[in-house]
Design a protein around this motif. Structure first.
Motif, PDB file in Angstrom:
ATOM      1  N   ALA A 127      23.630   2.141  13.003  1.00 60.45           N
ATOM      2  CA  ALA A 127      23.469   2.166  14.458  1.00 60.45           C
ATOM      3  C   ALA A 127      22.034   2.552  14.797  1.00 60.45           C
ATOM      4  CB  ALA A 127      24.430   3.177  15.094  1.00 60.45           C
ATOM      5  N   TYR A 161      23.957  -5.873   5.347  1.00 61.95           N
ATOM      6  CA  TYR A 161      24.378  -5.570   6.721  1.00 61.95           C
ATOM      7  C   TYR A 161      25.909  -5.523   6.786  1.00 61.95           C
ATOM      8  CZ  TYR A 161      25.553  -6.666  11.597  1.00 61.95           C
ATOM      9  OH  TYR A 161      26.123  -6.679  12.844  1.00 61.95           O
ATOM     10  N   ARG A 217      26.320   6.453  23.049  1.00 58.50           N
ATOM     11  CA  ARG A 217      27.597   5.939  22.523  1.00 58.50           C
ATOM     12  C   ARG A 217      28.735   6.187  23.508  1.00 58.50           C
ATOM     13  NH1 ARG A 217      27.506   4.304  17.077  1.00 58.50           N
ATOM     14  NH2 ARG A 217      29.757   4.059  17.194  1.00 58.50           N
ATOM     15  N   TYR A 270      26.880 -10.554  23.277  1.00 55.57           N
ATOM     16  CA  TYR A 270      26.347 -11.466  24.288  1.00 55.57           C
ATOM     17  C   TYR A 270      27.129 -12.788  24.285  1.00 55.57           C
ATOM     18  CZ  TYR A 270      22.793 -13.998  26.989  1.00 55.57           C
ATOM     19  OH  TYR A 270      22.144 -14.726  27.951  1.00 55.57           O
ATOM     20  N   HIS A 291      31.710  -3.127  26.967  1.00 62.14           N
ATOM     21  CA  HIS A 291      31.130  -3.676  25.741  1.00 62.14           C
ATOM     22  C   HIS A 291      32.060  -4.736  25.153  1.00 62.14           C
ATOM     23  CE1 HIS A 291      28.670  -4.149  22.309  1.00 62.14           C
ATOM     24  NE2 HIS A 291      27.932  -3.088  22.565  1.00 62.14           N
ATOM     25  N   LEU A 293      32.016  -6.506  22.559  1.00 57.60           N
ATOM     26  CA  LEU A 293      32.227  -6.620  21.112  1.00 57.60           C
ATOM     27  C   LEU A 293      33.365  -5.707  20.626  1.00 57.60           C
ATOM     28  CD1 LEU A 293      31.218  -7.968  18.564  1.00 57.60           C
ATOM     29  CD2 LEU A 293      29.386  -6.297  18.413  1.00 57.60           C
ATOM     30  N   GLU A 328      34.294  -7.760  11.471  1.00 55.59           N
ATOM     31  CA  GLU A 328      33.776  -6.608  10.747  1.00 55.59           C
ATOM     32  C   GLU A 328      34.948  -5.714  10.355  1.00 55.59           C
ATOM     33  OE1 GLU A 328      31.905  -2.549  11.068  1.00 55.59           O
ATOM     34  OE2 GLU A 328      31.535  -3.607  12.939  1.00 55.59           O
TER      35      GLU A 328
HETATM   36  N1  EPU Z   1      25.408  -7.042  24.990  1.00 53.47           N
HETATM   37  C1  EPU Z   1      26.010  -7.921  25.847  1.00 53.47           C
HETATM   38  N2  EPU Z   1      27.216  -7.600  26.386  1.00 53.47           N
HETATM   39  C2  EPU Z   1      27.831  -6.432  26.135  1.00 53.47           C
HETATM   40  C3  EPU Z   1      27.214  -5.502  25.267  1.00 53.47           C
HETATM   41  C4  EPU Z   1      26.006  -5.826  24.698  1.00 53.47           C
HETATM   42  O1  EPU Z   1      25.494  -9.000  26.105  1.00 53.47           O
HETATM   43  O2  EPU Z   1      28.949  -6.226  26.642  1.00 53.47           O
HETATM   44  C5  EPU Z   1      24.131  -7.418  24.360  1.00 53.47           C
HETATM   45  C6  EPU Z   1      22.924  -6.836  25.038  1.00 53.47           C
HETATM   46  O3  EPU Z   1      21.905  -7.797  25.040  1.00 53.47           O
HETATM   47  C7  EPU Z   1      22.514  -5.702  24.130  1.00 53.47           C
HETATM   48  C8  EPU Z   1      22.898  -6.262  22.775  1.00 53.47           C
HETATM   49  O4  EPU Z   1      24.084  -6.998  23.021  1.00 53.47           O
HETATM   50  O5  EPU Z   1      21.169  -5.409  24.232  1.00 53.47           O
HETATM   51  C9  EPU Z   1      23.142  -5.223  21.723  1.00 53.47           C
HETATM   52  O6  EPU Z   1      24.147  -4.317  22.143  1.00 53.47           O
HETATM   53  P1  EPU Z   1      24.300  -2.877  21.478  1.00 53.47           P
HETATM   54  O7  EPU Z   1      23.009  -2.158  21.517  1.00 53.47           O
HETATM   55  O8  EPU Z   1      25.476  -2.192  22.073  1.00 53.47           O
HETATM   56  O9  EPU Z   1      24.560  -3.204  19.946  1.00 53.47           O
HETATM   57  P2  EPU Z   1      25.524  -4.246  19.203  1.00 53.47           P
HETATM   58  O10 EPU Z   1      24.652  -5.167  18.442  1.00 53.47           O
HETATM   59  O11 EPU Z   1      26.526  -4.859  20.092  1.00 53.47           O
HETATM   60  C10 EPU Z   1      25.546  -2.788  17.027  1.00 53.47           C
HETATM   61  C11 EPU Z   1      26.561  -2.265  16.054  1.00 53.47           C
HETATM   62  C12 EPU Z   1      27.250  -1.028  16.632  1.00 53.47           C
HETATM   63  C13 EPU Z   1      26.189   0.032  16.935  1.00 53.47           C
HETATM   64  C14 EPU Z   1      25.191  -0.571  17.931  1.00 53.47           C
HETATM   65  C15 EPU Z   1      24.047   0.373  18.256  1.00 53.47           C
HETATM   66  C16 EPU Z   1      27.350  -4.214  14.803  1.00 53.47           C
HETATM   67  C17 EPU Z   1      28.473  -5.156  14.562  1.00 53.47           C
HETATM   68  N3  EPU Z   1      27.548  -3.292  15.756  1.00 53.47           N
HETATM   69  O12 EPU Z   1      26.259  -3.249  18.165  1.00 53.47           O
HETATM   70  O13 EPU Z   1      28.120  -0.512  15.645  1.00 53.47           O
HETATM   71  O14 EPU Z   1      26.764   1.196  17.486  1.00 53.47           O
HETATM   72  O15 EPU Z   1      24.619  -1.771  17.342  1.00 53.47           O
HETATM   73  O16 EPU Z   1      23.142   0.388  17.210  1.00 53.47           O
HETATM   74  O17 EPU Z   1      26.312  -4.311  14.147  1.00 53.47           O
HETATM   75  C18 EPU Z   1      30.370  -0.607  14.867  1.00 53.47           C
HETATM   76  O18 EPU Z   1      29.912  -1.122  13.854  1.00 53.47           O
HETATM   77  O19 EPU Z   1      31.598  -0.389  15.019  1.00 53.47           O
HETATM   78  C19 EPU Z   1      29.455  -0.269  15.953  1.00 53.47           C
HETATM   79  C20 EPU Z   1      29.882   0.223  17.113  1.00 53.47           C
END
Ligand code: EPU
Length: 332
Positions: A127, A161, A217, A270, A291, A293, A328
């Motif tokens: 993260a 990853y 978070r 996204y 969120h 995802l 995942e």
């Molecule tokens: N975004 C959207 N819609 C949403 C949320 C996010 O479009 O509803 C886009 C935004 O552009 C944002 C980008 O996605 O800037 C990235 O979002 P975020 O920073 O929340 O990170 P993520 O890539 O969605 C990853 C990890 C998370 C970790 C976060 C923060 C994976 C699969 N997930 O999420 O890990 O907390 O980065 O570093 O790599 C987990 O593995 O369970 C987890 C929560």
């Protein structure tokens, strides 16, 4: 050590789906772990951490082992660094708190991730620009096929990853993980969200970074105790240059991050949002309103309902954007 029969696994997975384990035990020492593996050579085995990254779709006709060793042992200690060996059963965030409290740097960006020490190398938790593999020097595990203890160097763990040897070849019960941490700390800007949270603080301390991660978070991710979930359900897709260009033709504003030579990462959140699935609900399963995802469980006990919804999302994202989303979270 007590071996229980017909144990309900609903409390042991954060999605709260139901399933019975034929046999269930919680070894508290390495010797107990070895013993239970050696005395049950023919049982199918599942190693359970906190159950934060898996859910059940049917009963488990075998032995579920939930390692409960929680010791923290200092292996080396000098002016710059410390190496600690930690038992697999320790709750992940308790370890991060322990380290930050002593001024040991390295794990702070991984604050509040629901996991255990034994599970952290399996999917290489990550993260805010950090992955746990950067701090791991050694993993001690028991081979489920032979009952022998094996020790893996960082390189032998084959980290990627959200990937590792232990995820690709799930026949190991991790007993301890050794981390190398720094005694000095200088915050490095790696992740926009976290930088924003720390804006105005010059040279943030370890504790300030940990608190900023926790705040970020809590704002974005649902608490599994209130709304059962398993964090990010899909991985962020890795794309070649060509695939990235194709995607940008259909969805020009998609976030793209560099991920190596001819390798790019895009945001699964996204894509899911643009496919119309953010905050959407099908029966008792949905995506989180803040969120996309994160799949959330509004009240079902059936893992199959989660699978069906995840497949629907995969199909829709594939149809609209040509991207295959890979889970995942693991379904059993
Ligand atoms: N975004 C959207 N819609 C949403 C949320 C996010 O479009 O509803 C886009 C935004 O552009 C944002 C980008 O996605 O800037 C990235 O979002 P975020 O920073 O929340 O990170 P993520 O890539 O969605 C990853 C990890 C998370 C970790 C976060 C923060 C994976 C699969 N997930 O999420 O890990 O907390 O980065 O570093 O790599 C987990 O593995 O369970 C987890 C929560």
């Amino acid at each position: 050590m007590i071996i229980k029969h017909n144990v309900q696994l609903k409390p042991y997975n954060s999605f709260r789906t139901k399933a019975l384990a034929k046999l269930f035990c919680e070894p508290a020492t390495l010797d107990e772990l070895i013993e239970v593996i050696r005395t049950h050579p023919h049982e199918k085995k599942l190693i359970l951490g906190g159950g934060f990254n898996l859910f059940f779709t049917k009963d488990f006709d075998g032995l579920v082992i939930k390692p409960a060793m929680e010791q923290v042992k200092t292996i080396t200690d000098d002016e710059q660094q410390v190496e600690i060996e930690v038992g697999a059963g320790m709750e992940w965030d308790a370890l991060v708190e322990h380290c930050v409290g002593r001024g040991y740097a390295g794990l702070e960006n991984l604050s509040l991730i629901p996991s255990t020490v034994g599970a952290c190398p399996v999917q290489n938790i990550g993260a805010y620009g950090a992955e746990v593999s950067e701090m791991i020097t050694r993993v001690k595990a028991v081979n489920l096929k032979t009952g022998e203890v094996e020790i893996f160097s960082n390189e032998e763990c084959q980290f990627g990853y959200r990937e590792s040897l232990f995820k690709r070849h799930p026949h190991y019960a991790i007993a301890t993980v050794t981390f190398r941490l720094n005694k000095s700390f200088a915050y490095q800007e790696k992740y926009a969200d976290l930088n924003r949270e720390l804006e105005g603080i010059t040279n943030p301390t370890l504790t300030q970074v940990r608190e900023a991660v926790i705040r970020t978070r809590i704002r974005k991710l649902p608490d599994y105790r209130l709304l059962p979930n398993a964090g990010s359900f899909f991985k962020n897709p890795l794309l070649s240059w060509k695939e990235k260009e194709e995607l940008l033709k259909v969805l020009p504003n998609t976030p793209i991050y560099n991920a190596g030579v001819d390798l790019f990462k895009t945001s699964a959140a996204y894509l899911i949002e643009k496919a119309g699935y953010k905050g959407l609900r099908r029966g008792q399963v949905g995506t989180y309103e803040h969120h996309s995802l994160v799949l959330v469980n509004h009240g079902t006990e059936e893992g199959q309902e989660i699978i069906a919804f995840a497949q629907e999302i995969q199909q829709e994202v594939k149809k609209r954007f040509g991207i295959t989303l890979e889970p995942e979270v693991q379904a059993y």
